[in-house]
Write a protein that holds these residues in place. Structure first.
Motif, PDB file in Angstrom:
ATOM      1  N   CYS A  73      32.990  41.065  27.564  1.00  0.00           N
ATOM      2  CA  CYS A  73      33.914  41.775  26.682  1.00  0.00           C
ATOM      3  C   CYS A  73      34.601  42.960  27.353  1.00  0.00           C
ATOM      4  O   CYS A  73      34.010  43.666  28.172  1.00  0.00           O
ATOM      5  N   SER A  74      35.840  43.175  26.951  1.00  0.00           N
ATOM      6  CA  SER A  74      36.620  44.330  27.394  1.00  0.00           C
ATOM      7  C   SER A  74      36.069  45.582  26.704  1.00  0.00           C
ATOM      8  O   SER A  74      35.313  45.479  25.727  1.00  0.00           O
ATOM      9  N   LEU A 115      36.334  38.257  32.881  1.00  0.00           N
ATOM     10  CA  LEU A 115      36.539  38.178  31.433  1.00  0.00           C
ATOM     11  C   LEU A 115      36.693  39.546  30.784  1.00  0.00           C
ATOM     12  O   LEU A 115      37.290  39.657  29.712  1.00  0.00           O
ATOM     13  N   THR A 116      36.177  40.598  31.409  1.00  0.00           N
ATOM     14  CA  THR A 116      36.289  41.934  30.815  1.00  0.00           C
ATOM     15  C   THR A 116      37.714  42.474  30.899  1.00  0.00           C
ATOM     16  O   THR A 116      38.033  43.460  30.235  1.00  0.00           O
ATOM     17  N   THR A 117      38.589  41.835  31.684  1.00  0.00           N
ATOM     18  CA  THR A 117      39.983  42.277  31.777  1.00  0.00           C
ATOM     19  C   THR A 117      40.876  41.570  30.770  1.00  0.00           C
ATOM     20  O   THR A 117      42.036  41.939  30.607  1.00  0.00           O
ATOM     21  N   VAL A 118      40.348  40.558  30.111  1.00  0.00           N
ATOM     22  CA  VAL A 118      41.072  39.830  29.072  1.00  0.00           C
ATOM     23  C   VAL A 118      40.547  40.345  27.739  1.00  0.00           C
ATOM     24  O   VAL A 118      39.347  40.265  27.472  1.00  0.00           O
ATOM     25  N   SER A 131      45.621  41.204  25.383  1.00  0.00           N
ATOM     26  CA  SER A 131      45.968  42.112  26.462  1.00  0.00           C
ATOM     27  C   SER A 131      45.286  41.562  27.707  1.00  0.00           C
ATOM     28  O   SER A 131      44.075  41.322  27.708  1.00  0.00           O
ATOM     29  N   ALA A 132      46.082  41.341  28.763  1.00  0.00           N
ATOM     30  CA  ALA A 132      45.544  40.778  30.005  1.00  0.00           C
ATOM     31  C   ALA A 132      46.321  41.355  31.178  1.00  0.00           C
ATOM     32  O   ALA A 132      47.488  41.722  31.036  1.00  0.00           O
ATOM     33  N   ALA A 137      48.275  37.220  32.420  1.00  0.00           N
ATOM     34  CA  ALA A 137      49.121  37.174  31.227  1.00  0.00           C
ATOM     35  C   ALA A 137      50.041  35.958  31.281  1.00  0.00           C
ATOM     36  O   ALA A 137      50.500  35.560  32.352  1.00  0.00           O
ATOM     37  N   ARG A 138      50.284  35.361  30.143  1.00  0.00           N
ATOM     38  CA  ARG A 138      51.171  34.203  30.045  1.00  0.00           C
ATOM     39  C   ARG A 138      52.230  34.488  28.988  1.00  0.00           C
ATOM     40  O   ARG A 138      51.916  35.002  27.915  1.00  0.00           O
ATOM     41  N   PRO A 139      53.487  34.113  29.278  1.00  0.00           N
ATOM     42  CA  PRO A 139      54.544  34.337  28.279  1.00  0.00           C
ATOM     43  C   PRO A 139      54.322  33.446  27.064  1.00  0.00           C
ATOM     44  O   PRO A 139      53.758  32.362  27.175  1.00  0.00           O
ATOM     45  N   ASN A 140      54.779  33.948  25.942  1.00  0.00           N
ATOM     46  CA  ASN A 140      54.712  33.173  24.697  1.00  0.00           C
ATOM     47  C   ASN A 140      53.298  32.674  24.401  1.00  0.00           C
ATOM     48  O   ASN A 140      53.107  31.507  24.062  1.00  0.00           O
TER      49      ASN A 140
END
Length: 177
Positions: A73-74, A115-118, A131-132, A137-140
């Motif tokens: 977890c973040s 996974l802690t960065t997602v 938030s990644a 990060a992926r668009p849409n």
């Protein structure tokens, strides 16, 4: 898959693995699918538009949230979990876990990312923000969770023009063979 391509008989589908290990339809880069299973449930999601990931967990899974959340977890997710106790805490942790798995599957990443960065922020099962870091990060991106209370939760991640919240998912504890 045959619902997306009715002219292809189920026995005629051919599958391969991408370099990342993600399963794919052989020779069909225009199709994407994802599989998951947990006790008593198997699920598949498929799309012709973008990328898709699906993950499921049983509500009966016994886990040590306090031990796992440090590696999974973040900081924001850990704050959320610190306000919860018992089965509510376990349920929210499994929400985060299934969302992260679905996100990684849609991206063809497997569990190779930190996974802690997602980080996910859940207002509801259909109001989910991601938030990644830029490399993940992926668009849409869009997400949803579907539940069969007391049985399972299924998380769906979609990258592309289709919004995960517009996809109808239903779960049933009824068994038929």
């Amino acid at each position: 898959m045959s619902d997306l391509e009715p002219v292809t008989a189920p026995r005629d589908w051919q599958f391969a693995s991408l370099a990342s290990g993600k399963p794919a339809v052989a020779g069909r880069p225009d199709l994407d699918f994802s599989l998951t299973h947990t006790r008593g449930l198997v699920a598949c999601a498929a799309t012709k538009e973008g990328a898709i990931g699906i993950d499921a967990e049983t509500d009966q899974r016994a886990i040590e949230v306090d031990q796992l959340m440090r590696d999974v977890c973040s900081p924001g997710e850990r704050r959320d979990l610190s306000t919860r106790e018992g089965s509510d805490k376990t349920s929210r942790f499994l929400d985060f876990w299934t969302l992260k798995e679905a996100f990684l599957k849609a991206g063809g990443l497997g569990i190779t990312a930190d996974l802690t960065t997602v980080s996910f922020n859940l207002v509801g099962d259909r109001d989910i923000a991601l938030s990644a870091p830029p490399d993940l990060a992926r668009p849409n991106s869009s997400f949803q969770i579907c539940r069969c209370p007391g049985q399972w939760r299924v998380a769906l991640a979609v990258f592309g023009e289709v919004d995960a919240r517009d996809i109808e998912m239903s779960l049933s504890a009824n068994r038929s063979f």
